[in-house]
Enzyme design. Structure first.
Site, PDB file in Angstrom:
ATOM      1  N   ARG A 265      -0.205   8.508  -6.900  1.00  0.00           N
ATOM      2  CA  ARG A 265       1.110   8.078  -7.363  1.00  0.00           C
ATOM      3  C   ARG A 265       2.153   9.122  -6.981  1.00  0.00           C
ATOM      4  NH1 ARG A 265      -0.768   3.817  -7.657  1.00  0.00           N
ATOM      5  NH2 ARG A 265      -0.605   2.228  -9.293  1.00  0.00           N
ATOM      6  N   GLU A 294      10.404   3.849  -4.268  1.00  0.00           N
ATOM      7  CA  GLU A 294       9.885   2.890  -3.300  1.00  0.00           C
ATOM      8  C   GLU A 294      10.751   1.638  -3.292  1.00  0.00           C
ATOM      9  OE1 GLU A 294       5.751   2.170  -4.092  1.00  0.00           O
ATOM     10  OE2 GLU A 294       5.192   4.273  -3.870  1.00  0.00           O
ATOM     11  N   HIS A 313       2.521   2.357   0.609  1.00  0.00           N
ATOM     12  CA  HIS A 313       1.793   2.080  -0.628  1.00  0.00           C
ATOM     13  C   HIS A 313       0.862   0.872  -0.466  1.00  0.00           C
ATOM     14  CE1 HIS A 313       2.046   2.609  -5.276  1.00  0.00           C
ATOM     15  NE2 HIS A 313       0.817   2.343  -4.865  1.00  0.00           N
TER      16      HIS A 313
END
Length: 346
Positions: A265, A294, A313
């Site tokens: 993360r 993001e 991601h």
């Protein structure tokens, strides 16, 4: 009478996969309605750098849309739909929320308990996918795959990558430090062992398995891991303790040719400090899969560095993740209807 189940899926966790799994597990005991959200084609709300709705993290959708769709359903099966305190007050029939992810950060757990709503999740749903991706990320950097690819696409034949002073090293001669020894970290360790890699693990809350300990994996302090590892790969959870744990102090302790990998993360890394460490040669390179914001800004400085690999991601994205998570969520619904204890209560 069948239980009313509202399914909110998306373009990854397909609602039809949830529905098929529920039908297989529960048969006529459920009355299903489905909705498909537009994630990941549209970004989710993260709630890290910018505060999310009622402090929720990583969710997609608005409170009103979710409440209107759930209506009087007793069971909600979802991937990313937010469930806040205010929303729970508006869904009085709701008794079970099954979240198809490792951590139910899109659910207000305290509010759920206060409203008598059981929350279950699917831990380990993408652990194999992320572990495999991590090995790919390490190999991409250590074996110069990224550098060769980028050069060749630009018409440059990097024959110099065969030079002894430039070429990469094999995993069987390297030390890899794994921070976090949960579902994903432990699988990364197992994969690394197959390469003959020396593995150091730092996780103050978990002991090594007998198999890993017997194979020579060492449980060490963070300082030792950072100073000895050729590769540092991050697999912890975001907590007050781990936020920005990879900062300038941490990078200064690493080898100046070390690779830093983050498939966990974003908030656990201080990105300005990482940029400085990469530019000033405090570490050798980085592979980043998750970020504090993001999507990342198009003018983000890390995008300009030649010693960084970045992906959007996607480490946990695999076909098996979808089917496995749907099956696990369906089993939790079956248990709830049958009056059996939850397998993975939160």
């Amino acid at each position: 009478m069948p239980k009313s189940v509202a399914i909110i899926g998306d373009l990854f966790m397909l609602p039809e996969k949830f529905a098929d799994a529920l039908a297989a597990a529960c048969g006529d005991a459920v009355d299903i309605r489905t909705r498909k959200d537009n994630w990941p084609d549209e970004p989710m709300e993260h709630g890290y750098s910018v505060k999310g709705m009622d402090d929720l993290k990583e969710y997609f959708g608005t409170a009103d849309d979710v409440v209107d769709f759930v209506g009087d359903a007793e069971i909600l099966v979802t991937h990313l739909a937010p469930v806040s305190r205010d929303m729970l007050a508006r869904m009085p029939n709701l008794k079970l929320v099954a979240v198809s992810r490792g951590g139910p950060v899109n659910v207000d757990m305290k509010a759920a308990a206060d409203h008598g709503v059981t929350v279950v999740n699917t831990p380990g749903r993408n652990s194999s996918a992320v572990a495999e991706f991590t090995l790919g990320a390490i190999l991409t950097e250590t074996r110069k795959i990224r550098e060769g690819h980028e050069a060749l696409r630009n018409g440059i034949w990097r024959g110099d990558l065969y030079r002894a002073d430039i070429t990469g090293r094999e995993l069987n001669e390297m030390t890899v430090g794994v921070i976090g020894y949960g579902n994903i970290g432990s699988k990364v360790v197992k994969l690394l062992r197959a390469f003959g890699t020396k593995v150091l693990v730092c996780d103050p809350y978990v002991q090594l398995t007998p198999e890993d300990a017997q194979a020579g994996v060492e449980h060490v302090t963070l300082d030792r891991l950072l100073s000895e590892a050729d590769v540092v790969t991050l697999h912890a959870r975001v907590t007050d303790e781990t936020k920005e744990m990879m900062n300038k102090e941490a990078f200064k302790k690493m080898k100046n040719d070390a690779l830093f990998v983050n498939t966990a993360r974003g908030p656990m890394c201080h990105y300005d400090d990482l940029y400085t460490a990469l530019v000033e040669g405090e570490i050798g390179s980085a592979m980043m899969e998750t970020f504090g914001v993001e999507p990342v800004p198009k003018d983000w400085p890390l995008l300009q560095l030649p010693n960084v690999t970045l992906t959007p991601h996607i480490a946990g994205a695999s076909v098996r993740t979808v089917t496995y998570a749907a099956e696990q969520a369906a089993e939790e619904v079956r248990r709830f209807i049958a009056g059996e204890p939850a397998r993975n209560p939160c």
